[in-house]
Enzyme design. Structure first.
Site, short mmCIF file in Angstrom:
data_model
loop_
_atom_site.label_atom_id
_atom_site.label_comp_id
_atom_site.label_asym_id
_atom_site.label_seq_id
_atom_site.Cartn_x
_atom_site.Cartn_y
_atom_site.Cartn_z
N CYS A 107 -17.53 7.52 -5.47
CA CYS A 107 -17.99 7.79 -6.55
C CYS A 107 -17.66 6.23 -7.21
O CYS A 107 -16.91 6.24 -7.36
CB CYS A 107 -17.69 8.84 -6.21
SG CYS A 107 -18.22 9.38 -8.57
N LYS A 146 -15.55 9.88 2.69
CA LYS A 146 -16.68 9.06 2.42
C LYS A 146 -16.89 8.21 1.23
O LYS A 146 -15.83 8.41 0.46
CB LYS A 146 -17.16 10.46 1.66
CG LYS A 146 -19.13 10.07 1.83
CD LYS A 146 -19.46 11.68 1.19
CE LYS A 146 -21.24 11.05 0.25
NZ LYS A 146 -20.91 10.42 -0.67
N ASN A 211 -25.12 7.91 5.94
CA ASN A 211 -25.92 8.24 4.68
C ASN A 211 -26.04 7.18 3.69
O ASN A 211 -26.43 5.85 3.71
CB ASN A 211 -24.80 8.88 3.76
CG ASN A 211 -25.38 9.03 2.41
OD1 ASN A 211 -24.53 8.88 1.75
ND2 ASN A 211 -26.53 10.04 2.29
N GLY A 212 -27.29 7.10 2.90
CA GLY A 212 -28.20 6.62 2.50
C GLY A 212 -29.40 6.49 2.50
O GLY A 212 -30.07 5.72 4.04
N ARG A 237 -29.76 12.72 -2.48
CA ARG A 237 -31.17 13.33 -2.99
C ARG A 237 -32.79 14.15 -2.53
O ARG A 237 -33.58 14.21 -3.11
CB ARG A 237 -31.81 12.15 -3.92
CG ARG A 237 -30.44 11.62 -4.92
CD ARG A 237 -30.91 10.41 -4.63
NE ARG A 237 -30.38 9.22 -3.91
CZ ARG A 237 -31.40 8.03 -4.02
NH1 ARG A 237 -30.87 7.28 -5.14
NH2 ARG A 237 -30.54 7.65 -2.88
C1 LIG Z 1 -26.15 13.59 -9.12
C2 LIG Z 1 -25.53 13.37 -7.65
C3 LIG Z 1 -24.26 13.80 -7.66
C4 LIG Z 1 -23.61 12.99 -6.13
N1 LIG Z 1 -21.51 13.57 -6.14
C5 LIG Z 1 -21.16 13.11 -5.27
C6 LIG Z 1 -20.05 13.35 -5.08
O1 LIG Z 1 -19.31 14.39 -6.04
N2 LIG Z 1 -18.96 12.77 -4.23
C7 LIG Z 1 -19.54 12.00 -3.55
O2 LIG Z 1 -19.30 12.03 -2.35
N3 LIG Z 1 -20.97 11.42 -3.34
C8 LIG Z 1 -21.65 11.64 -4.49
N4 LIG Z 1 -22.82 11.43 -4.37
C9 LIG Z 1 -23.29 10.46 -3.79
C10 LIG Z 1 -24.34 11.41 -2.72
O3 LIG Z 1 -23.59 12.34 -2.10
C11 LIG Z 1 -24.64 10.00 -2.10
O4 LIG Z 1 -24.00 9.35 -0.95
C12 LIG Z 1 -26.23 9.47 -2.25
O5 LIG Z 1 -26.78 10.10 -2.96
C13 LIG Z 1 -26.62 8.78 -1.06
O6 LIG Z 1 -27.44 9.19 -0.13
P1 LIG Z 1 -29.09 9.55 -0.80
O7 LIG Z 1 -30.15 8.44 -0.26
O8 LIG Z 1 -29.53 10.77 -0.02
O9 LIG Z 1 -28.92 10.49 -2.14
C14 LIG Z 1 -23.51 11.82 -5.25
C15 LIG Z 1 -25.44 11.59 -5.77
C16 LIG Z 1 -26.04 11.94 -6.99
C17 LIG Z 1 -27.23 11.40 -6.69
#
Ligand SMILES: Cc1cc2nc3c(=O)[nH]c(=O)nc-3n(C[C@H](O)[C@H](O)[C@H](O)COP(=O)(O)O)c2cc1C
Length: 315
Positions: A107, A146, A211-212, A237
């Site tokens: 995070c 993670k 992821n990403g 997202r």
């Molecule tokens: C609003 C928001 C809150 C998030 N909160 C967490 C969380 O609590 N724990 C975590 O490991 N990642 C958190 N993330 C990261 C996501 O789990 C993920 O790693 C990141 O969005 C990239 O993946 P994506 O491109 O599919 O969105 C958060 C992301 C967003 C956008």
């Protein structure tokens, strides 16, 4: 022998996971995604271990860790920097119904990092390992991690992921960016082959989750074809653009509206404290049709689920 309960071995490759997202993937939204088409595995939003370990914070931590039968299997994600608190929290999770414990080491939030947690763990690898070990020895549940590629430089991934893999986590989810990159650059898919090699060399039994920028099941399947050694894919997202993203189904406007009604009902059922955060979700359901922006604007003016239902009825 610990770690006998092994959800990770039961998942069929390539499995799909809804990413933990603070303020988004709460019990309400997880149920919504279940209705639309569930992933193979859910994660909770992250819960602070020192909150759980303190008499003042425990009730709040337990609220965040409330789950229902329908969303199982589900992993509890935790964060912090105090090894004893990791042990105490991890110990509590099996009786709460979880199938695993995941430690957040990625995070980028300033407050989380200032408190030494999330991605800040990349800068304190010894502490990260100690927290992981403490969690692992305190629970029969599998413990996963993670994380990101590094703090400020992509090349950090070699040492950092090697350190983590040497602890043999049940699964390692890699968000293919550094902390510094936040989500501002495209995910570094080109590194997947190198990460697979590291996993295969150091801890072949660890499930590798990528992821990403993966937005749909179809995109995950494309990546699977290219990198069949990757065990699972995590979508974050993408679910904002399409709550049906774990299926091949293209949602109709009516289905999205039904989900919105359901979201309002669940909000009432779980009696959440403030109505305002609910408004962030309207865009998911009211989007991409003539008049959507106007309808959304009206919904943003509401103060309760009843008012929102009235607006929807008029529309
Ligand atoms: C609003 C928001 C809150 C998030 N909160 C967490 C969380 O609590 N724990 C975590 O490991 N990642 C958190 N993330 C990261 C996501 O789990 C993920 O790693 C990141 O969005 C990239 O993946 P994506 O491109 O599919 O969105 C958060 C992301 C967003 C956008």
């Amino acid at each position: 022998m610990y770690n006998m309960i092994m959800i990770w071995n039961e998942l069929k490759k390539p499995f799909l996971i809804l990413a933990p997202m603070e303020g988004v993937t709460d019990i309400i939204f997880r149920e919504i995604v279940s209705i639309a088409g569930r992933p193979d595995l859910f994660y909770t939003e992250f819960t602070n271990v020192s909150s759980y370990a303190s008499p003042k914070g425990r009730a709040n931590a337990l609220e965040r860790l409330t789950i229902c039968e329908a969303e199982k299997p589900i992993i509890a994600q935790i964060w912090g920097k105090n090894p004893e608190h990791f042990a105490e929290t991890a110990k509590a999770l099996l009786p709460l119904g979880f199938s695993g414990v995941d430690i957040n080491m990625g995070c980028p939030d300033k407050n989380v990092n200032r408190a030494g947690g999330g991605a800040a763990m990349i800068k304190t690898p010894e502490l990260a390992v100690e927290c992981f070990r403490n969690a692992k020895k305190s629970t029969e549940l599998p413990v996963s991690i993670k994380t990101r590629l590094g703090w400020s430089r992509v090349e950090e991934y070699r040492d950092w992921l090697s350190t983590l893999l040497a602890e043999h986590p049940a699964a390692l989810t890699v968000h293919l960016r550094t902390k510094k990159e936040m989500s501002k650059v495209p995910a570094h898919y080109d590194l997947i082959p190198e990460i697979i090699k590291l996993r295969d060399k150091i801890s072949p039994e660890t499930k590798l989750v990528i992821n990403g920028d993966i937005k749909t099941k179809a995109e995950a399947m494309e990546l699977h074809k290219k990198y069949p050694e990757v065990d699972g894919f995590m979508i974050g997202r993408g679910v904002f653009q399409n709550p049906f993203c774990f299926t091949d189904h293209i949602a109709t406007r009516e289905e999205l509206m039904n989900l919105l009604y359901k979201h309002l009902d669940l909000y009432e059922k779980y009696n959440h404290h403030s109505y305002e955060p609910l408004k962030h979700f309207f865009k998911i359901y009211v989007n991409n049709f003539p008049g959507a922006a106007e309808l959304r604007a009206k919904l943003m003016e509401t103060h309760s689920p009843e008012e929102a239902r009235e607006v929807l009825k008029d529309a």
